[in-house]
Design a protein around this motif. Structure first.
Motif, PDB file in Angstrom:
ATOM      1  N   VAL A  96       0.965  -1.167  -0.025  1.00 46.07           N
ATOM      2  CA  VAL A  96      -0.010   0.040  -0.018  1.00 46.07           C
ATOM      3  C   VAL A  96       0.894   1.406   0.034  1.00 46.07           C
ATOM      4  CG1 VAL A  96      -1.454   1.457   1.362  1.00 46.07           C
ATOM      5  CG2 VAL A  96      -2.068  -1.169   1.133  1.00 46.07           C
ATOM      6  N   GLY A  97       0.821   2.004  -0.959  1.00 41.89           N
ATOM      7  CA  GLY A  97       1.719   3.329  -1.029  1.00 41.89           C
ATOM      8  C   GLY A  97       3.105   2.743  -1.223  1.00 41.89           C
ATOM      9  N   LYS A  98       3.887   3.245  -0.356  1.00 41.29           N
ATOM     10  CA  LYS A  98       5.534   2.811  -0.268  1.00 41.29           C
ATOM     11  C   LYS A  98       5.624   1.656   0.850  1.00 41.29           C
ATOM     12  CE  LYS A  98       7.193   7.453  -1.481  1.00 41.29           C
ATOM     13  NZ  LYS A  98       8.097   8.489  -1.099  1.00 41.29           N
ATOM     14  N   ILE A  99       4.635   1.184   1.411  1.00 40.59           N
ATOM     15  CA  ILE A  99       4.723   0.157   2.414  1.00 40.59           C
ATOM     16  C   ILE A  99       4.517  -1.272   1.752  1.00 40.59           C
ATOM     17  CG2 ILE A  99       4.004  -0.739   4.541  1.00 40.59           C
ATOM     18  CD1 ILE A  99       2.740   2.035   5.033  1.00 40.59           C
ATOM     19  N   HIS A 100       5.550  -2.034   1.720  1.00 44.94           N
ATOM     20  CA  HIS A 100       5.560  -3.242   1.142  1.00 44.94           C
ATOM     21  C   HIS A 100       5.783  -4.625   2.097  1.00 44.94           C
ATOM     22  CE1 HIS A 100       6.217  -1.764  -3.221  1.00 44.94           C
ATOM     23  NE2 HIS A 100       6.410  -0.824  -2.535  1.00 44.94           N
ATOM     24  N   LEU A 101       5.202  -5.357   1.571  1.00 41.92           N
ATOM     25  CA  LEU A 101       5.308  -6.905   2.450  1.00 41.92           C
ATOM     26  C   LEU A 101       6.932  -6.883   2.451  1.00 41.92           C
ATOM     27  CD1 LEU A 101       3.376  -9.022   3.667  1.00 41.92           C
ATOM     28  CD2 LEU A 101       3.815 -10.242   1.436  1.00 41.92           C
ATOM     29  N   PRO A 102       7.604  -7.269   3.481  1.00 38.54           N
ATOM     30  CA  PRO A 102       9.147  -7.331   3.707  1.00 38.54           C
ATOM     31  C   PRO A 102       9.365  -8.678   2.709  1.00 38.54           C
ATOM     32  CG  PRO A 102       8.129  -7.080   5.884  1.00 38.54           C
ATOM     33  CD  PRO A 102       7.088  -7.233   4.898  1.00 38.54           C
ATOM     34  N   ALA A 103       8.509  -9.827   2.595  1.00 37.11           N
ATOM     35  CA  ALA A 103       9.010 -10.922   1.896  1.00 37.11           C
ATOM     36  C   ALA A 103       8.868 -10.606   0.542  1.00 37.11           C
ATOM     37  CB  ALA A 103       8.244 -12.062   2.322  1.00 37.11           C
ATOM     38  N   HIS A 104       8.353  -9.799   0.161  1.00 30.80           N
ATOM     39  CA  HIS A 104       7.836  -9.908  -1.662  1.00 30.80           C
ATOM     40  C   HIS A 104       9.109 -10.014  -2.454  1.00 30.80           C
ATOM     41  CE1 HIS A 104       6.403  -7.761  -5.097  1.00 30.80           C
ATOM     42  NE2 HIS A 104       6.048  -8.804  -5.168  1.00 30.80           N
ATOM     43  N   VAL A 105      10.244  -9.253  -2.032  1.00 30.21           N
ATOM     44  CA  VAL A 105      11.406  -9.159  -3.007  1.00 30.21           C
ATOM     45  C   VAL A 105      12.608  -9.249  -2.030  1.00 30.21           C
ATOM     46  CG1 VAL A 105      10.202  -8.007  -4.988  1.00 30.21           C
ATOM     47  CG2 VAL A 105      11.705  -6.690  -3.097  1.00 30.21           C
ATOM     48  N   ALA A 106      13.843  -9.841  -2.684  1.00 31.46           N
ATOM     49  CA  ALA A 106      15.018  -9.874  -2.032  1.00 31.46           C
ATOM     50  C   ALA A 106      15.574  -8.338  -2.034  1.00 31.46           C
ATOM     51  CB  ALA A 106      15.866 -10.797  -2.893  1.00 31.46           C
ATOM     52  N   PRO A 107      16.177  -8.114  -0.962  1.00 30.36           N
ATOM     53  CA  PRO A 107      16.783  -6.835  -0.739  1.00 30.36           C
ATOM     54  C   PRO A 107      17.377  -6.476  -1.924  1.00 30.36           C
ATOM     55  CG  PRO A 107      17.329  -8.023   1.037  1.00 30.36           C
ATOM     56  CD  PRO A 107      16.677  -9.130   0.121  1.00 30.36           C
ATOM     57  N   PRO A 108      17.112  -5.033  -2.683  1.00 29.81           N
ATOM     58  CA  PRO A 108      17.972  -4.832  -3.708  1.00 29.81           C
ATOM     59  C   PRO A 108      19.454  -4.577  -3.465  1.00 29.81           C
ATOM     60  CG  PRO A 108      16.731  -2.798  -2.811  1.00 29.81           C
ATOM     61  CD  PRO A 108      16.188  -4.326  -2.083  1.00 29.81           C
ATOM     62  N   ALA A 155       0.648  -5.124   7.748  1.00 33.84           N
ATOM     63  CA  ALA A 155      -0.824  -4.841   7.920  1.00 33.84           C
ATOM     64  C   ALA A 155      -1.246  -3.520   8.849  1.00 33.84           C
ATOM     65  CB  ALA A 155      -1.507  -6.055   8.385  1.00 33.84           C
ATOM     66  N   GLU A 156      -0.518  -3.154   9.817  1.00 40.57           N
ATOM     67  CA  GLU A 156      -0.685  -2.354  10.651  1.00 40.57           C
ATOM     68  C   GLU A 156      -0.251  -1.003  10.366  1.00 40.57           C
ATOM     69  OE1 GLU A 156      -2.867  -1.760  13.407  1.00 40.57           O
ATOM     70  OE2 GLU A 156      -3.263  -3.829  12.990  1.00 40.57           O
ATOM     71  N   ARG A 157       0.647  -1.211   9.650  1.00 39.50           N
ATOM     72  CA  ARG A 157       1.143   0.193   8.862  1.00 39.50           C
ATOM     73  C   ARG A 157       0.598   0.523   7.541  1.00 39.50           C
ATOM     74  NH1 ARG A 157       6.809  -1.137   6.894  1.00 39.50           N
ATOM     75  NH2 ARG A 157       6.912   1.086   6.472  1.00 39.50           N
ATOM     76  N   MET A 158      -0.082  -0.391   6.778  1.00 38.88           N
ATOM     77  CA  MET A 158      -0.727  -0.249   5.613  1.00 38.88           C
ATOM     78  C   MET A 158      -2.175   0.501   6.380  1.00 38.88           C
ATOM     79  SD  MET A 158      -0.613  -3.785   3.534  1.00 38.88           S
ATOM     80  CE  MET A 158       1.242  -4.029   2.552  1.00 38.88           C
ATOM     81  N   THR A 159      -2.854   0.003   7.436  1.00 43.01           N
ATOM     82  CA  THR A 159      -3.897   0.590   7.891  1.00 43.01           C
ATOM     83  C   THR A 159      -3.627   1.982   8.311  1.00 43.01           C
ATOM     84  OG1 THR A 159      -4.637  -1.472   8.726  1.00 43.01           O
ATOM     85  CG2 THR A 159      -5.494   0.619   9.767  1.00 43.01           C
ATOM     86  N   LYS A 160      -2.625   2.239   8.876  1.00 39.37           N
ATOM     87  CA  LYS A 160      -2.353   3.818   9.176  1.00 39.37           C
ATOM     88  C   LYS A 160      -2.300   4.693   7.818  1.00 39.37           C
ATOM     89  CE  LYS A 160      -0.091   2.695  13.622  1.00 39.37           C
ATOM     90  NZ  LYS A 160       1.134   2.889  14.421  1.00 39.37           N
ATOM     91  N   ARG A 161      -1.528   4.090   6.804  1.00 36.40           N
ATOM     92  CA  ARG A 161      -1.399   4.669   5.843  1.00 36.40           C
ATOM     93  C   ARG A 161      -2.726   5.077   4.887  1.00 36.40           C
ATOM     94  NH1 ARG A 161      -1.394   7.999   2.516  1.00 36.40           N
ATOM     95  NH2 ARG A 161       0.019   8.514   0.737  1.00 36.40           N
ATOM     96  N   ILE A 162      -3.670   4.033   4.888  1.00 37.91           N
ATOM     97  CA  ILE A 162      -5.057   4.182   4.275  1.00 37.91           C
ATOM     98  C   ILE A 162      -5.750   5.158   5.142  1.00 37.91           C
ATOM     99  CG2 ILE A 162      -7.036   3.035   3.729  1.00 37.91           C
ATOM    100  CD1 ILE A 162      -5.356   0.460   3.137  1.00 37.91           C
ATOM    101  N   ILE A 163      -5.700   5.009   6.418  1.00 38.88           N
ATOM    102  CA  ILE A 163      -6.366   6.062   7.319  1.00 38.88           C
ATOM    103  C   ILE A 163      -5.965   7.589   6.784  1.00 38.88           C
ATOM    104  CG2 ILE A 163      -6.855   6.697   9.434  1.00 38.88           C
ATOM    105  CD1 ILE A 163      -8.671   4.479   8.634  1.00 38.88           C
ATOM    106  N   ARG A 164      -4.835   7.585   6.905  1.00 39.56           N
ATOM    107  CA  ARG A 164      -4.059   9.037   6.720  1.00 39.56           C
ATOM    108  C   ARG A 164      -4.619   9.650   5.278  1.00 39.56           C
ATOM    109  NH1 ARG A 164       1.093  10.537   4.552  1.00 39.56           N
ATOM    110  NH2 ARG A 164       1.896   8.381   4.856  1.00 39.56           N
ATOM    111  N   ALA A 165      -4.737   8.805   4.191  1.00 43.90           N
ATOM    112  CA  ALA A 165      -5.287   9.238   2.977  1.00 43.90           C
ATOM    113  C   ALA A 165      -6.644   9.490   3.268  1.00 43.90           C
ATOM    114  CB  ALA A 165      -4.882   8.140   1.961  1.00 43.90           C
TER     115      ALA A 165
END
Length: 413
Positions: free
Chosen positions: A158-170, A217-227
């Motif tokens: 959500v926005g700049k908040i990504h699931l940590p497991a999604h990709v290997a560290p760049p 998920a909690e960080r995503m919630t805060k981001r959506i509420i902020r929007a």
């Protein structure tokens, strides 16, 4: 057009503020046990008003099956699915009589048809996806019973908040003169690969964001509420995995399996991106490390040691898990005043009314699953028709053994 699929055909109808929305589903195999609750479960996951992260529009989205079923069994004839609109407010869109909403479909629909629905974008509304989800639930029931196919989607950003497991560290950006350094990490992290192999819908639905990682998920919630509090919106991504798909599906060259998936996913409202398997990260990995080597399975067939291909090679499924990611833009309808122009070109300010999602990705999860199920079943029916036609011919004896399938494998044979 409003129809998708070749043998399993889904036609959706309805606008956001008409009497009802729904679908006609043709090509459902006869004899499939089916009751309204099989469809309702997914519609309830899609419906608005589930939490403070979604639009407050109060719709129960109860499905009414009109045809194609008797005594809880499909007849093989078209199934009509109807869902009534009960909380429509077309007067909330009176501003669209003067203004096309920025980045919405008001202007383009009027340009195309020369007339528009009261809600502006009409069929571009997310209400249209109710028919898709209902049809997808039917497809999924068949796939589960006949092949054991499992489809699970979840929110991966959500926005700049990504699931940590999604990709290997760049990897660090190469210094000048080091661009030829091929010492890169895997395209996708081991944690993510384990996630797509085991994730369940029960895990996904534990949090309103439908992100399976509690802290994220909690960080995503805060981001959506902020929007939402800023009368703004934010986008995100949904990742989906399909497990148990037989090998051999896909129609080269223009209807490759991933091409059909991309078509299906990019037809969902608000989508802007699609990647499959290792995706864009895979472009940074040398072929020597990216290739999926074959190994022998316990049943004597072939599997791949890795699965960077995302279960598809040459546009045809290979029996491995199929996984992909879809990008959803920030919703176009926001209540914040925006400087824009009226239909006649007069400059002005538009603050749209109405009820809308500050972020669509939590509710998009069952829509993605539905479209995935529709694609898989359609491709299965096509392949099975080919296999049935071929099975009526005499055995092939004129070709070298290397040109003929030697043994039955995890396929549609």
């Amino acid at each position: 057009m409003s129809t998708f699929g070749k043998l399993f055909r889904v036609t959706t109808y309805g606008e956001s503020h008409c009497a009802s929305v729904g679908a006609i589903v043709d090509g459902v195999p006869p004899g499939l046990p089916l009751v309204p609750q099989d469809v309702q479960t997914q519609l309830s996951r899609r419906r608005p008003g589930q939490s403070n992260l979604t639009t407050p529009r109060d719709e129960k989205d109860l499905v009414h099956i009109q045809s194609g079923i008797e005594h809880g069994v499909t007849l093989g004839t078209p199934i009509a699915l109807l869902v009534k609109n009960e909380d429509q407010r077309p007067h909330d869109y009176s501003e669209t009589d003067l203004y096309p909403r920025p980045s919405h479909a008001d202007y383009t629909y009027l340009e195309k048809y020369g007339v528009k629905a009261s809600s502006g974008g009409g069929r571009s509304s997310a209400r249209e996806t109710i028919g898709r989800v209902a049809a997808g639930a039917i497809a999924e029931k068949y796939l589960k019973l006949a092949y054991g196919v499992e489809i699970v989607a979840f929110v991966s950003s959500v926005g700049k908040i990504h699931l940590p497991a999604h990709v290997a560290p760049p990897s660090l950006a190469p210094l000048e003169g080091e661009e030829d350094n091929d010492d890169v990490q895997d395209a996708l992290s081991e944690e993510f690969r384990k996630l797509i192999a085991t994730i369940t819908r029960e895990e996904v639905d534990k949090h309103p964001t439908r992100c399976p990682h509690p802290e994220t998920a909690e960080r995503m919630t805060k981001r959506i509420i902020r929007a939402k509090e800023a009368q703004d919106s934010i986008g995100g991504t949904v990742t989906c995995v399909i497990r148990g798909v037989p090998s051999g599906l896909g129609e080269p060259v223009f209807d490759k399996f991933e091409a059909e998936l991309a078509h299906a996913m990019l037809s969902i409202p608000a989508t802007k991106a699609f990647e499959i398997g290792s995706g864009f990260r895979g472009t940074e990995v040398p072929g020597s490390r990216h290739n999926d080597a074959f190994v022998r399975r316990a049943d004597g067939g072939l599997a791949t040691k890795t699965n960077w291909s995302g279960g598809i090679q040459g546009g045809i499924t290979n029996g491995e898990d199929i996984y992909f990611r879809i990008g959803f833009k920030s919703p176009a309808t926001i209540s914040q005043a925006q400087e824009t122009a009226q239909y006649d070109g007069t400059a002005g300010s538009l603050a749209a009314r109405g009820r809308h999602d500050p972020c669509v990705v939590p509710r998009a999860v069952p829509i993605v699953e539905a479209m995935a199920a529709i694609v898989v079943l359609d491709q299965l029916l096509i392949q099975n028709s080919r296999k049935t036609a071929a099975s009526l011919l005499p055995p092939i004896t004129t070709l070298p053994p290397t040109m003929v399938m030697p043994t039955k494998r995890k396929s549609t044979n």
